[in-house]
Scaffold this active site. Sequence first.
Site, PDB file in Angstrom:
ATOM      1  N   GLY A 191       0.990   3.889  -8.578  1.00  9.54           N
ATOM      2  CA  GLY A 191       0.034   4.754  -7.902  1.00  9.54           C
ATOM      3  C   GLY A 191       0.567   6.168  -7.839  1.00  9.54           C
ATOM      4  O   GLY A 191       0.134   7.060  -8.560  1.00  9.54           O
TER       5      GLY A 191
ATOM      6  N   ASP B 245       2.692  -3.828  -6.859  1.00  4.79           N
ATOM      7  CA  ASP B 245       2.707  -2.368  -6.820  1.00  4.79           C
ATOM      8  C   ASP B 245       3.424  -1.960  -5.544  1.00  4.79           C
ATOM      9  O   ASP B 245       3.771  -2.785  -4.712  1.00  4.79           O
ATOM     10  CB  ASP B 245       1.300  -1.769  -6.909  1.00  4.79           C
ATOM     11  CG  ASP B 245       0.570  -1.716  -5.574  1.00  4.79           C
ATOM     12  OD1 ASP B 245       0.967  -2.423  -4.630  1.00  4.79           O
ATOM     13  OD2 ASP B 245      -0.406  -0.971  -5.470  1.00  4.79           O
ATOM     14  N   GLY B 246       3.660  -0.695  -5.413  1.00  4.30           N
ATOM     15  CA  GLY B 246       4.354  -0.189  -4.230  1.00  4.30           C
ATOM     16  C   GLY B 246       5.823   0.039  -4.527  1.00  4.30           C
ATOM     17  O   GLY B 246       6.551  -0.891  -4.849  1.00  4.30           O
ATOM     18  N   GLY B 247       6.232   1.277  -4.491  1.00  2.63           N
ATOM     19  CA  GLY B 247       7.630   1.611  -4.716  1.00  2.63           C
ATOM     20  C   GLY B 247       8.041   1.676  -6.174  1.00  2.63           C
ATOM     21  O   GLY B 247       9.210   1.870  -6.478  1.00  2.63           O
TER      22      GLY B 247
ATOM     23  N   ARG C 196       8.615   3.588  -9.187  1.00  2.00           N
ATOM     24  CA  ARG C 196       8.764   5.015  -9.466  1.00  2.00           C
ATOM     25  C   ARG C 196       9.320   5.310 -10.854  1.00  2.00           C
ATOM     26  O   ARG C 196       9.365   6.463 -11.265  1.00  2.00           O
ATOM     27  CB  ARG C 196       9.686   5.672  -8.427  1.00  2.00           C
ATOM     28  CG  ARG C 196       9.216   5.539  -6.996  1.00  2.00           C
ATOM     29  CD  ARG C 196       7.965   6.376  -6.761  1.00  2.00           C
ATOM     30  NE  ARG C 196       7.532   6.299  -5.381  1.00  2.00           N
ATOM     31  CZ  ARG C 196       6.574   5.505  -4.929  1.00  2.00           C
ATOM     32  NH1 ARG C 196       5.937   4.706  -5.760  1.00  2.00           N
ATOM     33  NH2 ARG C 196       6.245   5.489  -3.667  1.00  2.00           N
TER      34      ARG C 196
ATOM     35  N   ARG D  39       2.476   3.224   3.166  1.00  2.00           N
ATOM     36  CA  ARG D  39       1.821   4.231   4.003  1.00  2.00           C
ATOM     37  C   ARG D  39       1.098   3.633   5.208  1.00  2.00           C
ATOM     38  O   ARG D  39       0.748   4.341   6.132  1.00  2.00           O
ATOM     39  CB  ARG D  39       0.852   5.068   3.172  1.00  2.00           C
ATOM     40  CG  ARG D  39      -0.378   4.321   2.728  1.00  2.00           C
ATOM     41  CD  ARG D  39      -1.311   5.203   1.905  1.00  2.00           C
ATOM     42  NE  ARG D  39      -2.522   4.498   1.598  1.00  2.00           N
ATOM     43  CZ  ARG D  39      -2.680   3.614   0.630  1.00  2.00           C
ATOM     44  NH1 ARG D  39      -1.664   3.334  -0.153  1.00  2.00           N
ATOM     45  NH2 ARG D  39      -3.823   3.017   0.425  1.00  2.00           N
TER      46      ARG D  39
ATOM     47  N   HIS E  28       0.826  -1.213   0.000  1.00  2.00           N
ATOM     48  CA  HIS E  28       0.000   0.000   0.000  1.00  2.00           C
ATOM     49  C   HIS E  28       0.857   1.259   0.000  1.00  2.00           C
ATOM     50  O   HIS E  28       0.557   2.223   0.687  1.00  2.00           O
ATOM     51  CB  HIS E  28      -0.977  -0.006   1.175  1.00  2.00           C
ATOM     52  CG  HIS E  28      -1.803  -1.240   1.230  1.00  2.00           C
ATOM     53  ND1 HIS E  28      -2.814  -1.487   0.333  1.00  2.00           N
ATOM     54  CD2 HIS E  28      -1.738  -2.324   2.036  1.00  2.00           C
ATOM     55  CE1 HIS E  28      -3.350  -2.665   0.600  1.00  2.00           C
ATOM     56  NE2 HIS E  28      -2.716  -3.191   1.624  1.00  2.00           N
TER      57      HIS E  28
END
Length: 132
Positions: free
Chosen positions: A75, A52-54, A56, A22, A19
């Site tokens: 995201g 997902d997550g990180g 970039r 966070r 997530h």
Amino acid sequence: EDAILAVEAGASAIFVSNHGGRELDGCLPTIEALPEIVAALNTYPSIEVYVDGGIRSGFDVFKAIALGARAVFIGRPALWGLGEDGVKKVLSILKQEFTEAMIHAGFSSPSQITESSLVKRHYYSPYSLTFI
């Protein structure tokens, strides 16, 4: 272990997410959790793994695919775009970075990307993109 339990309970895919970090400060980055989960699911070849997550950059997408992700979700980078045109630009940049990573690695298709495309390091993220 949770991935196996989910599959045995009927899951058709596994989504690896923290997530965006966070929810729990200092939780394991998804890029570090991914290889163990993919390995645990080797006996279930029809189960796809998403992450997902990180994520970039397009280089992060390359790493996630190399570590076994079938699809990579973003995201926060989409939020950087601040509006439809900006989001399109962010996605264009991610695509360009991913394409550059594939070209530098000598690949013409994402299906050619494997874990051997990476060199494991022990700082920040243990996986660095190295072209051999």
